[in-house]
Design an enzyme around this catalytic site. Structure first.
Site, PDB file in Angstrom:
ATOM      1  N   TYR A 199       2.735  10.712 -18.021  1.00 37.61           N
ATOM      2  CA  TYR A 199       2.731  12.297 -17.830  1.00 37.61           C
ATOM      3  C   TYR A 199       1.515  12.863 -17.693  1.00 37.61           C
ATOM      4  O   TYR A 199       1.133  13.853 -17.044  1.00 37.61           O
ATOM      5  CB  TYR A 199       3.681  12.667 -18.818  1.00 37.61           C
ATOM      6  CG  TYR A 199       3.851  14.394 -18.812  1.00 37.61           C
ATOM      7  CD1 TYR A 199       4.575  14.911 -18.021  1.00 37.61           C
ATOM      8  CD2 TYR A 199       2.892  15.044 -19.656  1.00 37.61           C
ATOM      9  CE1 TYR A 199       4.582  16.402 -18.135  1.00 37.61           C
ATOM     10  CE2 TYR A 199       2.953  16.413 -19.683  1.00 37.61           C
ATOM     11  CZ  TYR A 199       3.692  17.020 -19.166  1.00 37.61           C
ATOM     12  OH  TYR A 199       4.002  18.292 -18.945  1.00 37.61           O
ATOM     13  N   ASP A 224      11.666  13.147 -15.200  1.00 37.56           N
ATOM     14  CA  ASP A 224      12.418  14.359 -14.673  1.00 37.56           C
ATOM     15  C   ASP A 224      11.250  15.125 -14.134  1.00 37.56           C
ATOM     16  O   ASP A 224      11.560  15.925 -13.071  1.00 37.56           O
ATOM     17  CB  ASP A 224      12.960  15.153 -15.920  1.00 37.56           C
ATOM     18  CG  ASP A 224      12.157  15.652 -16.824  1.00 37.56           C
ATOM     19  OD1 ASP A 224      11.689  16.686 -16.926  1.00 37.56           O
ATOM     20  OD2 ASP A 224      11.786  14.728 -17.777  1.00 37.56           O
ATOM     21  N   LYS A 254      17.620  10.288 -21.628  1.00 40.18           N
ATOM     22  CA  LYS A 254      17.343  11.321 -21.815  1.00 40.18           C
ATOM     23  C   LYS A 254      17.483  12.292 -20.520  1.00 40.18           C
ATOM     24  O   LYS A 254      16.855  11.859 -19.514  1.00 40.18           O
ATOM     25  CB  LYS A 254      16.006  11.762 -22.204  1.00 40.18           C
ATOM     26  CG  LYS A 254      15.391  13.280 -22.207  1.00 40.18           C
ATOM     27  CD  LYS A 254      16.082  13.923 -23.287  1.00 40.18           C
ATOM     28  CE  LYS A 254      15.309  15.500 -23.193  1.00 40.18           C
ATOM     29  NZ  LYS A 254      13.855  15.312 -23.238  1.00 40.18           N
TER      30      LYS A 254
END
Length: 520
Positions: A264, A299, A371
């Site tokens: 990330y 995501d 998640k």
């Protein structure tokens, strides 16, 4: 869980996992050779060093910066700190305070017997190891006594900027049915190369992640948990330039989950690859030892890339995050691998494609508390349509057995949600999940139907992608823009100067102790 699951080729799943494992091991060889300034600051914090100097620079930074400037950080902070403690008969906090005053220079202290120094730092390290073990046991005791929310657990965020206002919102959310509360960090904190100090009342889009703020919120959630008769889990963000330090703070203050992704920071914050890979390893080892569930950030890929065309990149990243997590000592049950309900709602049969993705990931990672993230990219400001999108998201989640459900808000993309909007989100989720609790076990997927075919196609694409990444190397793949359509140069990014090659006599007692305990 669906009674007749998707017909996925186990050999292809195995090939994808093997490729991800090889990718991870090649990165691990580089990780093992290096430390970083943030890893060494974490060592300082684990020795109990806290506070700031007269210029409000954290004492952990003061110590590490002094050694780094002298070119002696490659041996690790622990040795130099232990040497000073032995020579001056001071504890770690007192050494840090003397260094901050300018009255002590670590490298100018006469070297003490190396064996005695190691015995001293190991004994002090063991005290922190025991504290983290106690925190883990305390969490288990709370859950045994109070219980916890039914899966998928309902996850909400607070983001006022003021920790004391966050507490009131968090308690309100727990009373309304939330199982997990995440305190969003202030904008840009991931790019700070230090951790702010003390309780904070001013943040932008969130609240500063500080150890004191962690402590205050933990106490508040324990209090409301007793009131509602359910253990309420606390989440923060273990990412950015202080990834392992935040993991340490979470371990000390008994947080339950951490946002903690391997890539990330590289992709979305332009942090140096080498720095990120080293930091994520130690941070994940801390989380593993502390019993913390990590949440990965796949995501985010779908904010920059199309969810239909690039679905396989999400799954590829899940495989890589899984292998890097296992390598750091996390169990499968601690791997909250990420994905999101982000198909364009105007696509015909888009809901079927979402089901295919959610069910496929559920089957491939059967022991992980996935998640699942709500629709955000295509939320338009039409609150009625948005609420319906969130209902379909909740339905997909309960039907496919997701574990951690970040609830969508009907005002997504308009403003920071009001308390009433979060209450509506919780009501929406409770209604759908209660009414469809066993839907998954009542249905079967049509052979060669849209859902089956879509899942098989994505799996084929992920095998091809991971084998390609393995052939050229993960760093090159990131530089080529293979993930999230974002390109990052291999030697570029923020924080590159914080990477230090370890010397032969490097020692980090916490890494060694945690690694030994986790390998048992």
């Amino acid at each position: 869980m669906v009674k007749k699951m998707l017909d996925l080729d186990k050999k292809k799943i195995d090939k994808a996992r093997e490729a991800a494992h090889e990718i991870t091991m090649n990165i691990q060889k580089e990780i093992d050779l290096n430390t970083t300034t943030s890893v060494e600051r974490t060592v300082a914090r684990f020795f109990g060093i806290d506070g700031v100097n007269a210029e409000e620079i954290p004492l952990a930074n003061v110590l590490v910066d002094q050694l780094n400037e002298e070119g002696e950080l490659n041996r690790g902070l622990a040795f130099w700190l232990g040497n000073a403690m032995a020579y001056h008969d001071l504890d770690a906090q007192e050494v840090a305070e003397e260094v901050a005053k300018g009255s002590l220079k670590l490298t100018e202290i006469p070297l003490q017997d190396e064996k005695k120094v190691k015995e001293l730092i190991d004994a002090k390290a063991k005290e922190m190891i025991d504290l983290i073990k106690k925190n883990r046991q305390d969490r288990e005791d709370y859950i045994d006594r109070l219980g916890e929310g039914e899966s998928p657990q309902k996850y909400v965020i607070v983001a006022t900027g003021n920790i004391y206002e966050d507490i009131e919102q968090a308690k309100s959310a727990a009373r309304q049915g939330a199982d997990i509360v995440a305190v969003i960090r202030t904008t840009g904190q991931s790019l700070l190369d230090y951790v702010p100090y003390g309780p904070t009342k001013e943040g932008f889009g969130g609240t500063y992640a500080t150890q004191e703020n962690f402590k205050i919120m933990r106490e508040a959630l324990d209090e409301v948990g007793e009131e509602v008769g359910r253990y309420i889990k606390l989440v923060n963000y273990c990412s950015g330039l202080c990834m392992p330090e935040i993991a340490a703070m979470g371990a000390i203050e008994r947080l339950d989950m951490m946002l903690n992704d391997a890539m990330y920071g590289i992709l979305f914050r332009d942090i140096n690859m080498n720095r990120t890979f080293i930091d994520q390893y130690f941070s994940r080892m801390i989380n593993a030892f502390a019993g913390v569930i990590i949440n990965t950030g796949e995501d985010n890929y779908l904010t920059t890339a199309d969810a239909f065309e690039q679905a396989h990149t999400v799954l590829a990243s899940d495989f890589i995050n899984e292998q890097m997590g296992l390598q750091a000592g996390l169990s499968e049950e601690q791997l909250g691998l990420g994905h999101a309900f982000e198909m364009n709602p105007d696509i015909e049969n888009g809901f079927l494609y979402e089901i295919a993705q959610a069910q496929m990931i559920r089957q491939i990672f059967p022991n992980s508390p996935l998640k699942y993230m709500p629709p955000t990219k295509y939320m338009t400001g039409d609150i009625f349509k948005g609420h319906l999108q969130d209902a379909l998201f909740n339905l997909a989640s309960v039907m496919t057995g997701q574990g951690i459900q970040l609830l969508g808000m009907l005002t997504e993309a308009i403003h920071t949600p009001f308390l009433s909007e979060r209450a509506l989100a919780l009501e929406n989720a409770e209604y759908v999940m209660n009414n469809a609790r066993d839907l998954g076990s009542e249905i079967e997927f049509k052979e060669d139907g849209i859902i089956q075919t879509r899942a098989q196609t994505v799996l084929e694409e992920v095998v091809e992608m991971l084998e390609d990444v393995n052939n050229k190397g993960l760093k090159t793949a990131i530089a080529d823009g293979d993930f999230a359509d974002v390109k990052r140069p291999i030697d570029g990014g923020k924080g590159a100067d914080g990477v230090i090659k370890k010397s032969k006599d490097y020692y980090n007692p916490f890494l060694e102790m945690m690694r030994n305990e986790l390998s048992k």
